[in-house]
Design an enzyme around this catalytic site. Structure first.
Site, short mmCIF file in Angstrom:
data_model
loop_
_atom_site.label_atom_id
_atom_site.label_comp_id
_atom_site.label_asym_id
_atom_site.label_seq_id
_atom_site.Cartn_x
_atom_site.Cartn_y
_atom_site.Cartn_z
N PRO A 233 49.65 39.03 39.39
CA PRO A 233 49.10 40.20 38.69
C PRO A 233 50.23 41.17 38.34
O PRO A 233 50.82 41.80 39.20
CB PRO A 233 48.12 40.82 39.70
CG PRO A 233 48.50 40.25 41.02
CD PRO A 233 49.31 39.01 40.82
N ASP A 410 54.92 42.67 40.85
CA ASP A 410 53.76 41.95 41.36
C ASP A 410 52.90 42.96 42.13
O ASP A 410 53.30 43.45 43.19
CB ASP A 410 54.28 40.83 42.28
CG ASP A 410 53.16 39.97 42.85
OD1 ASP A 410 52.01 40.43 42.87
OD2 ASP A 410 53.47 38.84 43.29
N HIS A 411 51.74 43.24 41.59
CA HIS A 411 50.93 44.33 42.16
C HIS A 411 50.32 43.95 43.52
O HIS A 411 49.78 44.79 44.22
CB HIS A 411 49.84 44.73 41.17
CG HIS A 411 49.43 46.17 41.28
ND1 HIS A 411 49.83 46.99 42.32
CD2 HIS A 411 48.66 46.94 40.49
CE1 HIS A 411 49.31 48.19 42.15
NE2 HIS A 411 48.59 48.19 41.05
N ARG A 412 50.44 42.66 43.90
CA ARG A 412 49.97 42.29 45.25
C ARG A 412 50.95 42.80 46.29
O ARG A 412 50.61 42.99 47.45
CB ARG A 412 49.86 40.76 45.38
CG ARG A 412 48.80 40.15 44.50
CD ARG A 412 48.94 38.65 44.51
NE ARG A 412 50.25 38.21 44.05
CZ ARG A 412 50.66 36.95 44.05
NH1 ARG A 412 49.87 35.99 44.50
NH2 ARG A 412 51.86 36.64 43.60
N ILE A 414 53.68 45.25 45.42
CA ILE A 414 54.22 46.59 45.14
C ILE A 414 53.13 47.48 44.56
O ILE A 414 52.43 47.10 43.61
CB ILE A 414 55.42 46.46 44.17
CG1 ILE A 414 56.56 45.76 44.92
CG2 ILE A 414 55.87 47.81 43.65
CD1 ILE A 414 57.55 45.10 44.06
#
Ligand code: CAO
Length: 438
Positions: A233, A410-412, A414
């Protein structure tokens, strides 16, 4: 008990092919036809099977070695009652099994069609046999997938060059069971993740066209980017850095470089240094998320991938230990790896082990873009062309050279706040490069 040498058999025109996988270790007990190593050329990969049953005494090769017909792979102590008689000749040469191709997936049509799977899972899934045949996996993984009724065309490969490994098949099964995707895939009969396939279109109905095949780099890069785009993501944070002073210093340095006919220093080496400072200040950007999604690997080294545009397509070689190198050393390294990339001289090791990547389009143009993360990195920095802008300094608008930064993360791993902190930090470092010394 007789010790037998196992050598590379006749593998056709392939010479000096690379071993990409060693599938056994000393002490392993093997049966005839068990796969020992996988070798890969530009065009195809194949597994070399054991010609006899026994126990492995010595391994004479390792991953990355290059072998040709006759190269010694290992020695085996033959079983007292071998299930296949070893040849009288002490040098044993098995027949290789092709496992796939890197140039043309359609070559895989030569492989045997998989038998109709019989498991209950398979009975509910629409199986794409053509796509299964084209999937990039070794025979043992194909067998494993067939036994479990897994359609390999739906499995994303995480092995070298996106090869599908046994772990990928297991991971796929876990996903299907955990997310209830089974129902979705059976309902849609579409591509992986249930996304509708693109239709085949005959464009010649609207005018003249030409069909151009993608080269190997284009195809590998395309698959890799597609995998990362679908799995990670992405969020992209934009910012800009005032590099007016940096630019003045760079011009000064380049006068000296010119005198000694050394390569020109570009803004990129300063950016690499600022990125390393950022990775130190925000170590979460220097991690990789394990495929299970449960653990982060924190890296303590600073190897930076640099996207290089070559006539054959995009490649991302790694510059190692950027934290330990001077701007001049980095300039030399950058020149060397981009030349190697453009002359197709990069070795697999030059492309492995990066922590964070930089994609610089600054020499070309543009104001911002959204780079795709080079997973397993968790972030990538895109650089666009610096431009003079009127910037308010509290009293007046002053002309400043502003460098656009585009950070995809990577929003998982950061959070948005850290994404903004990271680009703010980079901008601060680049605006006052004395800080890079601190
Ligand atoms: N703003 C303004 N000028 C810039 C700049 C920037 N951000 N970055 C570089 N320049 C200037 C350089 O200073 C140089 O000019 P001078 O000769 O006057 O100093 C000129 O542009 C050409 O630089 P370069 O591109 O040759 O060198 P580099 O060190 O900046 O980049 C490399 C090297 C290998 C990264 C680059 O050549 C390249 O291949 N870039 C493309 C990467 C790519 O395709 N990314 C997209 C991937 S998809 O996400």
């Amino acid at each position: 008990m007789a010790i037998q040498e196992v050598r590379v058999p006749d593998i056709g025109d392939f010479k000096e092919v690379e071993i990409i996988e060693v599938l056994v270790k000393v002490g392993d007990s093997i049966q005839a036809e068990d796969s020992l190593i996988t070798v890969e050329s530009d065009k195809a990969s194949m597994e070399i099977p054991a010609p006899l049953a026994g126990t492995i005494k010595e391994l004479r090769v390792q991953q990355g070695d290059r072998v040709s017909k006759g190269s010694l792979i290992l020695t085996v102590e033959a079983n007292a009652h071998p299930d296949k008689k070893p040849p009288v000749n002490a040098h044993t040469s098995p027949s290789p099994t092709p496992t796939g191709t890197l140039l043309d997936p359609f070559d895989l049509r030569a492989n045997k069609a998989p038998p109709t799977p019989k498991t209950s899972h398979q009975a509910k899934t629409v199986f794409d046999h053509d796509a299964f045949k084209k999937a990039y996996a070794t025979p043992s993984v194909r067998k494993f997938a067939r036994e479990l009724g897994v359609d390999l065309s739906r499995v994303a490969g995480t092995g070298r060059k996106q090869r599908i490994t046994q772990e990928d098949v297991k991971g796929y099964i876990k996903d299907v069971m955990g997310l209830g995707l089974q129902a979705k895939t059976s309902a849609h009969a579409n591509s992986s993740l249930g996304i509708p396939r693109m239709p085949d279109i005959d464009f010649s109905q609207w005018g003249e066209v030409e069909t151009v095949r993608l080269n190997r780099i284009n195809k590998l890069t395309g698959e890799f980017l597609h995998r990362n785009w679908l799995n990670v993501p992405h969020v992209t944070q934009f910012d800009q850095a005032d590099i007016t002073d940096l630019e003045a210093f760079r011009q000064e340095l380049n006068l000296d470089q010119e005198k000694i006919k050394a390569p020109k220093i570009t803004p990129l080496v300063f950016i690499m240094k600022a990125v390393v400072a950022g990775l130190k200040a925000y170590p979460r950007f220097n991690t990789s998320l394990e495929p299970s999604g449960e653990t982060l690997i924190q890296k303590k080294y600073y190897h930076i991938g640099i996207a290089v545009d070559t006539p054959d397509g995009l490649v991302v070689p790694i510059i190692r230990d950027v934290d330990k190198k001077s701007l001049l050393q980095l300039t030399d390294d950058l020149k060397e790896i981009s030349a190697k990339a453009r002359e197709r001289r990069l070795k697999p090791a030059d492309l492995q082990g990066g922590c964070f990547s930089i994609s610089s389009l600054g020499g070309i143009g543009g104001t911002k873009f959204t780079p795709i993360i080079n997973a397993p990195d968790v972030a990538i920095l895109g650089i666009s062309k610096a431009a003079m802008q009127p910037i308010w300094n509290g009293q007046e608008f002053a002309p400043r050279l502003m460098l656009p930064l585009s950070l995809s993360y990577d929003h998982r791993v950061i959070d948005g706040a850290d994404g903004a902190r990271f680009t703010t930090f980079l901008a601060k470092m680049l605006s006052d490069i004395r800080r890079l010394l601190v």
